[in-house]
Design a protein around this motif. Structure first.
Motif, PDB file in Angstrom:
ATOM      1  N   VAL A 341      30.350  45.457  37.227  1.00  0.00           N
ATOM      2  CA  VAL A 341      30.892  44.718  36.149  1.00  0.00           C
ATOM      3  C   VAL A 341      29.689  43.938  35.327  1.00  0.00           C
ATOM      4  CG1 VAL A 341      32.398  42.644  35.555  1.00  0.00           C
ATOM      5  CG2 VAL A 341      33.302  44.243  37.326  1.00  0.00           C
ATOM      6  N   ARG A 342      29.650  43.886  34.167  1.00  0.00           N
ATOM      7  CA  ARG A 342      28.764  43.331  33.316  1.00  0.00           C
ATOM      8  C   ARG A 342      29.361  42.816  32.088  1.00  0.00           C
ATOM      9  NH1 ARG A 342      24.156  47.212  30.358  1.00  0.00           N
ATOM     10  NH2 ARG A 342      23.496  45.076  29.773  1.00  0.00           N
ATOM     11  N   HIS A 343      28.689  42.093  31.074  1.00  0.00           N
ATOM     12  CA  HIS A 343      28.943  41.820  29.695  1.00  0.00           C
ATOM     13  C   HIS A 343      27.892  42.531  28.923  1.00  0.00           C
ATOM     14  CE1 HIS A 343      25.677  38.731  29.301  1.00  0.00           C
ATOM     15  NE2 HIS A 343      26.144  38.240  30.575  1.00  0.00           N
ATOM     16  N   ASP A 391      43.827  39.349  23.759  1.00  0.00           N
ATOM     17  CA  ASP A 391      44.600  40.403  23.465  1.00  0.00           C
ATOM     18  C   ASP A 391      44.503  41.501  24.498  1.00  0.00           C
ATOM     19  OD1 ASP A 391      45.576  39.425  20.955  1.00  0.00           O
ATOM     20  OD2 ASP A 391      44.313  40.544  19.710  1.00  0.00           O
ATOM     21  N   TYR A 392      44.392  40.937  25.873  1.00  0.00           N
ATOM     22  CA  TYR A 392      44.361  41.859  27.153  1.00  0.00           C
ATOM     23  C   TYR A 392      42.965  42.305  27.117  1.00  0.00           C
ATOM     24  CZ  TYR A 392      49.431  41.262  26.612  1.00  0.00           C
ATOM     25  OH  TYR A 392      50.723  41.090  26.471  1.00  0.00           O
ATOM     26  N   ALA A 393      42.059  42.221  26.295  1.00  0.00           N
ATOM     27  CA  ALA A 393      40.636  42.755  26.649  1.00  0.00           C
ATOM     28  C   ALA A 393      39.961  41.606  27.231  1.00  0.00           C
ATOM     29  CB  ALA A 393      40.085  43.269  25.355  1.00  0.00           C
ATOM     30  N   LEU A 394      38.790  42.047  27.982  1.00  0.00           N
ATOM     31  CA  LEU A 394      38.091  40.955  28.794  1.00  0.00           C
ATOM     32  C   LEU A 394      36.698  40.587  27.761  1.00  0.00           C
ATOM     33  CD1 LEU A 394      39.998  41.076  30.991  1.00  0.00           C
ATOM     34  CD2 LEU A 394      37.859  40.350  32.466  1.00  0.00           C
ATOM     35  N   ARG A 433      49.663  41.235  35.391  1.00  0.00           N
ATOM     36  CA  ARG A 433      48.309  42.072  34.890  1.00  0.00           C
ATOM     37  C   ARG A 433      47.199  41.708  35.751  1.00  0.00           C
ATOM     38  NH1 ARG A 433      48.749  44.163  29.535  1.00  0.00           N
ATOM     39  NH2 ARG A 433      50.875  43.908  28.565  1.00  0.00           N
ATOM     40  N   TYR A 434      46.398  42.801  35.813  1.00  0.00           N
ATOM     41  CA  TYR A 434      45.223  42.400  36.752  1.00  0.00           C
ATOM     42  C   TYR A 434      44.048  42.980  35.863  1.00  0.00           C
ATOM     43  CZ  TYR A 434      47.914  42.386  41.064  1.00  0.00           C
ATOM     44  OH  TYR A 434      48.834  41.835  42.096  1.00  0.00           O
ATOM     45  N   ILE A 435      42.662  42.520  36.277  1.00  0.00           N
ATOM     46  CA  ILE A 435      41.771  42.849  35.820  1.00  0.00           C
ATOM     47  C   ILE A 435      41.406  44.566  36.048  1.00  0.00           C
ATOM     48  CG2 ILE A 435      39.173  42.744  35.708  1.00  0.00           C
ATOM     49  CD1 ILE A 435      39.300  39.796  36.097  1.00  0.00           C
ATOM     50  N   ARG A 436      41.021  45.473  35.207  1.00  0.00           N
ATOM     51  CA  ARG A 436      40.961  46.558  35.443  1.00  0.00           C
ATOM     52  C   ARG A 436      39.933  47.270  34.464  1.00  0.00           C
ATOM     53  NH1 ARG A 436      45.157  51.097  33.096  1.00  0.00           N
ATOM     54  NH2 ARG A 436      43.486  52.377  33.627  1.00  0.00           N
ATOM     55  N   HIS A 437      39.220  48.519  34.627  1.00  0.00           N
ATOM     56  CA  HIS A 437      38.635  49.126  33.704  1.00  0.00           C
ATOM     57  C   HIS A 437      39.095  50.195  33.112  1.00  0.00           C
ATOM     58  CE1 HIS A 437      37.504  52.492  36.169  1.00  0.00           C
ATOM     59  NE2 HIS A 437      37.185  51.578  37.162  1.00  0.00           N
ATOM     60  N   LEU A 442      36.545  46.496  30.378  1.00  0.00           N
ATOM     61  CA  LEU A 442      37.431  45.595  31.305  1.00  0.00           C
ATOM     62  C   LEU A 442      38.561  45.081  30.258  1.00  0.00           C
ATOM     63  CD1 LEU A 442      35.041  43.627  33.245  1.00  0.00           C
ATOM     64  CD2 LEU A 442      36.267  45.806  34.009  1.00  0.00           C
ATOM     65  N   ARG A 443      39.937  45.015  30.972  1.00  0.00           N
ATOM     66  CA  ARG A 443      41.010  44.343  30.250  1.00  0.00           C
ATOM     67  C   ARG A 443      42.108  44.038  31.298  1.00  0.00           C
ATOM     68  NH1 ARG A 443      43.216  46.726  26.528  1.00  0.00           N
ATOM     69  NH2 ARG A 443      45.408  46.469  27.113  1.00  0.00           N
TER      70      ARG A 443
END
Length: 462
Positions: A341-343, A391-394, A433-437, A442-443
């Motif tokens: 996981v990164r930005h 909007d559900y996107a990380l 909802r959970y964090i997922r790729h 990620l969203r």
């Protein structure tokens, strides 16, 4: 030693093996081999990254209880740095000596100037790997060639330590050399330890295993083993099946502390990517290896060309107490374990290790901004920014202090949906909802299928 060009212009001058061979008697446990009281491991390494943002040529340490998942010490900063020669090191190696104390050896090279030639290696003494004393350089030869990737083992028949290293012979190819010493201050005359007639570097030994001694080395970008019933120079014969992952070097043999027959073989990809891969065997004598799933191991961040030594529980505990564990974490994807996981451009995603800026993948898991029983992901290199959903996107945004932001940036850590030993993260304000790729981005989404559960599962490590 990593991704070095072939230094054929560096030649030995008069390299006959003139030192007489002492009779070799009973063998004792050598480098990388566990003692009865051992229950953990310490790793020595230096650091580099693809754009060299992490380049640091001091001695770094990490610890592990299983030899697979590693915790960097001292915030992944060096614990000792050479003060002579090139003022930098590569290829550090830790040996527990016969008296129970440690010696650290390393290549005298600061960076990647492969034209730099040193007849010396760096040496430290250490009672406990918490302090490093007696720093010096030990001279191995007088020739116009390097002394790369030094390692050592105890030769009981000689009553001396053997220091092996990579150098170039008079035919212009790399061989494994050896010098003998009792004090790691003065070395005897150099001899050729292993020369199969082709380029070999990065020797790593396992001594006295089932009546054999094993030498693993790099050959044509693969890791290969040789063995001998003695420790005499020139006595080793290649026997194993070669292993590789897109060009591999720096083999490191590690004995499992929980299985009498299991061994691991670590290898390092070429500089500066610095990705470790690991293989496993149930029989060192068989010479065949099976690649481990990257789910099962995690190297220290930006680590290069490691040396691994078994240690006791007390030594492990004291190392952690002295140097501390990282104030940050990295998150590995369950179903894409080469990715973290990164930005990137302030978008949350998973990308394949290694990358720069490497700090994009470092996170502080702090108490949740909306609920302290949850967690929020604070960026290490942008500490005013947190991962939040929009909007559900990380994405990585500056905390504006609002309750909306706090809710969007808060998650509840749960047992991993695909593996209970890992972790999943449920949204605070969208609790279905959970964090997922998804396509590596990620969203937060509802999760029901097996594939979605894997997308939503992460290993929290370093």
């Amino acid at each position: 030693m990593n991704a070095r060009p072939h230094p054929s212009r560096r030649l030995f001058l008069g390299m006959a093996a003139t030192v007489p061979l002492a009779a070799t008697g009973a063998l004792t446990l050598g480098a990388g081999t566990a003692h009865a009281a051992d229950s953990a491991y310490v790793m020595a390494y230096f650091t580099e990254s693809p754009d060299m943002l992490a380049a640091n040529y001091g001695l770094h340490l990490a610890v592990s209880t299983d030899g697979l998942q590693w915790t960097p010490l001292n915030q992944n900063a060096p614990v000792a740095t050479p003060t002579a020669g090139s003022l930098g090191l590569r290829d550090p190696f830790i040996l527990r000596k016969q008296d129970g104390t440690f010696v650290v050896l390393a290549t005298d090279l600061n960076g990647t100037d492969w034209t730099y030639v040193s007849q010396y290696i760096h040496v430290w003494d250490s009672a406990d790997l918490r302090t490093f004393t007696g720093y010096r350089r030990m001279k191995l030869h007088d020739m116009d060639t390097h002394s790369w990737a030094p390692e050592a083992f105890w030769d009981a028949g000689r009553g001396q330590y053997a220091v092996i290293y990579s150098a170039v012979n008079s035919s212009g190819h790399n061989v494994i050399m050896v010098n003998y010493t009792t004090d790691f201050t003065t070395a005897g005359s150099p001899q050729v330890f292993f020369d199969p007639g082709y380029d070999v570097i990065d020797g790593d030994m396992a001594v006295g295993v089932g009546g054999y001694n094993y030498l693993y080395f790099k050959k044509n970008s693969t890791l290969v083993g040789a063995r001998s019933t003695s420790l005499n120079p020139g006595s080793f014969t290649e026997f194993s099946t070669a292993v590789s992952h897109n060009g591999t070097e720096a083999p490191t043999l590690v004995k499992s502390l929980t299985s009498s027959s299991t061994w691991y073989l670590w290898g390092d990809t070429w500089s500066p990517n610095g990705v470790f891969y690991a293989w496993q065997t149930g029989s060192l004598a068989a010479g065949t290896w099976t690649a481990l799933d990257q789910k099962t191991y995690t190297q220290p961040l930006n680590s290069k060309h490691c040396g691994i030594q078994p240690i006791t529980t007390a030594q492990y505990t004291n190392l952690v107490a002295k140097w501390g564990t990282p104030a940050w974490n990295r998150l590995k994807s369950y179903n894409y374990p080469a990715r973290y996981v990164r930005h990137s451009n302030f978008i949350g995603r998973i990308d394949e290790y290694a990358f720069d800026p490497y700090t994009d993948s470092q996170w502080k898991l702090v108490p949740g901004l909306a609920d302290s029983s949850g967690v929020s992901f604070q960026s290490v290199n942008y500490p005013t920014r947190y991962l939040r959903h929009y909007d559900y996107a990380l994405q990585l945004d500056v905390n504006d202090g609002t309750s909306t932001f706090a809710g969007d940036a808060t998650f509840y850590r749960t047992a991993g949906l695909a593996n209970a030993g890992w972790a999943s993260f449920r949204s605070y304000n969208n609790p279905t909802r959970y964090i997922r790729h998804s396509n590596y981005v990620l969203r937060i989404d509802p999760v029901s299928t097996s594939a979605e559960q894997q997308d939503a599962t992460f290993y929290v490590g370093y």
